[in-house]
Scaffold this motif. Structure first.
Motif, PDB file in Angstrom:
ATOM      1  N   GLN A 171      -3.625   5.787  -3.461  1.00 51.95           N
ATOM      2  CA  GLN A 171      -4.976   5.228  -3.544  1.00 51.95           C
ATOM      3  C   GLN A 171      -4.969   3.712  -3.792  1.00 51.95           C
ATOM      4  O   GLN A 171      -5.550   3.224  -4.763  1.00 51.95           O
ATOM      5  CB  GLN A 171      -5.789   5.946  -4.617  1.00 51.95           C
ATOM      6  N   PRO A 172      -4.312   2.945  -2.921  1.00 51.08           N
ATOM      7  CA  PRO A 172      -4.243   1.497  -3.131  1.00 51.08           C
ATOM      8  C   PRO A 172      -5.612   0.814  -3.024  1.00 51.08           C
ATOM      9  O   PRO A 172      -6.518   1.314  -2.350  1.00 51.08           O
ATOM     10  CB  PRO A 172      -3.305   1.029  -2.020  1.00 51.08           C
ATOM     11  N   VAL A 196      -9.900   3.802   5.495  1.00 54.00           N
ATOM     12  CA  VAL A 196     -10.218   2.588   4.736  1.00 54.00           C
ATOM     13  C   VAL A 196     -11.724   2.445   4.529  1.00 54.00           C
ATOM     14  O   VAL A 196     -12.505   2.615   5.471  1.00 54.00           O
ATOM     15  CB  VAL A 196      -9.708   1.320   5.469  1.00 54.00           C
ATOM     16  N   CYS A 215       0.819  -1.210   0.000  1.00 53.03           N
ATOM     17  CA  CYS A 215       0.000   0.000   0.000  1.00 53.03           C
ATOM     18  C   CYS A 215       0.855   1.263   0.000  1.00 53.03           C
ATOM     19  O   CYS A 215       0.451   2.291  -0.556  1.00 53.03           O
ATOM     20  CB  CYS A 215      -0.960  -0.005   1.179  1.00 53.03           C
ATOM     21  N   THR A 221      -3.921  -3.014  -6.314  1.00 53.63           N
ATOM     22  CA  THR A 221      -2.589  -3.061  -5.712  1.00 53.63           C
ATOM     23  C   THR A 221      -2.207  -4.503  -5.466  1.00 53.63           C
ATOM     24  O   THR A 221      -1.070  -4.906  -5.711  1.00 53.63           O
ATOM     25  CB  THR A 221      -2.577  -2.279  -4.379  1.00 53.63           C
ATOM     26  N   TYR A 258      -4.064   4.203   7.417  1.00 53.56           N
ATOM     27  CA  TYR A 258      -4.880   4.673   6.297  1.00 53.56           C
ATOM     28  C   TYR A 258      -6.336   4.817   6.706  1.00 53.56           C
ATOM     29  O   TYR A 258      -6.824   4.065   7.542  1.00 53.56           O
ATOM     30  CB  TYR A 258      -4.845   3.653   5.139  1.00 53.56           C
ATOM     31  N   GLU A 315      -8.186   6.678   1.702  1.00 49.75           N
ATOM     32  CA  GLU A 315      -6.867   6.408   1.128  1.00 49.75           C
ATOM     33  C   GLU A 315      -6.755   4.981   0.606  1.00 49.75           C
ATOM     34  O   GLU A 315      -6.029   4.726  -0.352  1.00 49.75           O
ATOM     35  CB  GLU A 315      -5.792   6.639   2.192  1.00 49.75           C
ATOM     36  N   LEU A 316      -7.447   4.048   1.235  1.00 46.82           N
ATOM     37  CA  LEU A 316      -7.370   2.628   0.878  1.00 46.82           C
ATOM     38  C   LEU A 316      -8.766   2.084   0.660  1.00 46.82           C
ATOM     39  O   LEU A 316      -9.684   2.375   1.424  1.00 46.82           O
ATOM     40  CB  LEU A 316      -6.674   1.843   2.001  1.00 46.82           C
TER      41      LEU A 316
END
Length: 178
Positions: A16-17, A46, A11, A124, A44, A105-106
């Motif tokens: 932006q995974p 999530v 990540c 990812t 992150y 972010e994730l």
């Protein structure tokens, strides 16, 4: 190195995974998504999106509509945009009004079809969870009730064909057996 450490490293390698967790029904994908969210949320923000919420019922689950929805979700996430989604209400058998999901972010995509070719190049990492078909069926029926057994038996065939067509297991970066 354990899975969580590996996911942290992956990540960090991109903006932006997106992690997808795919595999047969009853394998524990939802539980793993929850565990990963809990562990990675230390670093992150999530979101977890479950494929069960996106299917259009039993007979329209693994269709082009799901692919289109996943493309929209992935594209929005990569652009750091909020995502407006309508979730399927299994009891009422209709799409509920759209809900706004804030950008994070994730993103974790969880469920059968989450690792499909259509979006695979945007992931990812792809995690495959394997389980014996009979054990997976037993877990689902214990969780969701015996009244769905005939639908689940049909679903097992549908998901198996999907996995063959998509070669999802072969494409996975990680494989876990439950």
């Amino acid at each position: 190195m354990d899975l969580i450490d590996a996911l942290f490293d992956l990540c960090k390698s991109e903006a932006q995974p997106i992690i997808a967790i795919d595999g047969p029904a009853g394998a524990g994908k939802t539980s793993l998504a929850s565990l990963i969210k809990s562990a990675l949320s230390r670093e992150y923000s999530v979101n977890v999106i479950h494929m069960d919420d996106l299917y259009l019922g039993w007979d329209k689950a693994l269709t082009s509509e799901l692919s289109e929805t996943l493309n929209f979700i992935v594209s929005s996430h990569k652009k750091q945009k909020s995502i407006s989604l309508s979730y399927y209400d299994w009891k009422q058998e209709f799409l509920a009004p759209a809900t706004e999901i804030p950008s994070t972010e994730l993103l974790i995509l969880e469920g059968v079809g989450s690792g499909q070719r259509e979006i695979r190049d945007q992931l990812t990492t792809l995690i495959w969870m394997q389980i014996d078909e009979k054990e997976g069926l037993a877990r689902v029926l214990q969780r969701d009730g015996d009244e769905i057994e005939s639908q689940m038996r049909k679903w097992l065939e549908t998901q198996e064909q999907h996995f063959r067509d998509e070669e999802t297991q072969k494409a996975a970066d990680f494989e876990l057996t439950t």
